[in-house]
Scaffold this active site. Sequence first.
Site, PDB file in Angstrom:
ATOM      1  N   ASN A  10      42.715  32.874  56.790  1.00 15.53           N
ATOM      2  CA  ASN A  10      41.570  32.634  55.538  1.00 15.53           C
ATOM      3  C   ASN A  10      41.929  31.594  54.789  1.00 15.53           C
ATOM      4  O   ASN A  10      42.878  31.629  53.961  1.00 15.53           O
ATOM      5  CB  ASN A  10      41.457  34.118  54.765  1.00 15.53           C
ATOM      6  N   LYS A  12      40.065  30.221  52.660  1.00 20.44           N
ATOM      7  CA  LYS A  12      39.626  30.198  51.289  1.00 20.44           C
ATOM      8  C   LYS A  12      38.872  28.830  51.001  1.00 20.44           C
ATOM      9  O   LYS A  12      38.486  28.085  51.770  1.00 20.44           O
ATOM     10  CB  LYS A  12      40.536  30.872  50.143  1.00 20.44           C
ATOM     11  N   HIS A 100      35.545  40.600  51.714  1.00 16.01           N
ATOM     12  CA  HIS A 100      36.777  40.165  51.243  1.00 16.01           C
ATOM     13  C   HIS A 100      37.084  40.485  49.692  1.00 16.01           C
ATOM     14  O   HIS A 100      36.073  40.419  48.841  1.00 16.01           O
ATOM     15  CB  HIS A 100      37.153  38.544  51.309  1.00 16.01           C
ATOM     16  N   GLU A 102      38.186  39.004  47.115  1.00 14.57           N
ATOM     17  CA  GLU A 102      37.580  38.085  46.310  1.00 14.57           C
ATOM     18  C   GLU A 102      36.046  37.783  46.277  1.00 14.57           C
ATOM     19  O   GLU A 102      35.598  37.733  45.072  1.00 14.57           O
ATOM     20  CB  GLU A 102      38.259  36.624  46.714  1.00 14.57           C
ATOM     21  N   GLU A 172      43.740  45.268  52.885  1.00 10.84           N
ATOM     22  CA  GLU A 172      44.222  44.289  51.952  1.00 10.84           C
ATOM     23  C   GLU A 172      44.182  44.741  50.697  1.00 10.84           C
ATOM     24  O   GLU A 172      43.301  44.631  49.884  1.00 10.84           O
ATOM     25  CB  GLU A 172      43.448  43.021  52.033  1.00 10.84           C
ATOM     26  N   GLY A 178      47.681  37.270  47.655  1.00  9.90           N
ATOM     27  CA  GLY A 178      48.151  35.986  46.814  1.00  9.90           C
ATOM     28  C   GLY A 178      49.185  35.955  45.618  1.00  9.90           C
ATOM     29  O   GLY A 178      49.354  35.400  44.757  1.00  9.90           O
ATOM     30  N   SER A 218      49.938  38.607  50.938  1.00 10.64           N
ATOM     31  CA  SER A 218      51.076  38.065  50.957  1.00 10.64           C
ATOM     32  C   SER A 218      51.867  38.145  52.288  1.00 10.64           C
ATOM     33  O   SER A 218      53.152  38.372  52.367  1.00 10.64           O
ATOM     34  CB  SER A 218      51.938  38.659  49.979  1.00 10.64           C
TER      35      SER A 218
HETATM   36  P1  PGA Z   1      47.175  35.941  51.045  1.00 10.00           P
HETATM   37  O1  PGA Z   1      45.966  36.147  51.010  1.00 10.00           O
HETATM   38  O2  PGA Z   1      48.110  35.927  52.183  1.00 10.00           O
HETATM   39  O3  PGA Z   1      47.515  34.697  50.144  1.00 10.00           O
HETATM   40  O4  PGA Z   1      47.954  37.130  49.993  1.00 10.00           O
HETATM   41  C1  PGA Z   1      45.505  37.106  52.082  1.00 10.00           C
HETATM   42  C2  PGA Z   1      43.822  37.342  52.060  1.00 10.00           C
HETATM   43  O5  PGA Z   1      43.153  37.167  50.859  1.00 10.00           O
HETATM   44  O6  PGA Z   1      43.320  37.525  53.198  1.00 10.00           O
END
Ligand code: PGA
Length: 262
Positions: A10, A12, A100, A102, A172, A178, A218
Amino acid sequence: MARKPIIGGNWKMNTVRASAVDLATSVSRDAADALDAGVEIAVFPPFVYLDAVGDSLRRAKSPVLVGAQDLYFEQPGAFTGEISADHLRDIGVKIVLVGHSERRHVIGESDDIINKKLHAALGAGMRVVLCIGETLEQRERGETDAINERQLQAALRDIETKDMADVVIAYEPVWAIGTGRNAAPSDAQAAHAHIRRVMYELFDADTAAAMQIQYGGSLKPDNADELFAQPDVDGGLVGGASLKAADFVAICDAAAKRLQQA
Ligand code: PGA
């Protein structure tokens, strides 16, 4: 039959045209072993680069899937700034992220909107990666399973059992996205096992057994092995580490290792 692991990158709101095409090209070249071993791999670039990334993967005859990070649920019409399932299908996109964290927590998407997006994507013949997960406060209150269950029930309302073959679930935990703080493998396993139980309750045993459930938050080359060793973890959705081809491919290779050990 063993479930195929699926790894999603992803991206983003990152990359520009040239780096997006470069990243996809490197992934499709360097993940050849993982692809051969049977790992499914998808990359999710920003909307504006879907076409360029899709073209470069098609030219390379790569099995890496190009996916969208979101879609809008309405039919084409007066919805300024939105992208429909028809648009995505028109440029060869076959898989899309829905819900997601976000989108839920930064943009403010409701469970109802997420359910409509699922219906729109599945109705257009696309696969969906449905993202769910609890916040830190919810985890600390011991609500992880209850939150996952509520998000699944709401997102999957009125989805038919036969359409579940096109759904992947990404668990998640919001506090792990993140932050550099991944879920402990045993905690991830417990959440995934519960999600699979919910699939059984909402649908049936076959659907539950076949459901690919990704872990996200992460995920890195150095924690992928132990997370993918969990019996109910079927690959992962990767944010930060998907922007570096070498790290992303190492995670794909970790998923391939699990297949070889099965
Ligand atoms: P990250 O994001 O690996 O940077 O923690 C995962 C995601 O949002 O799908």
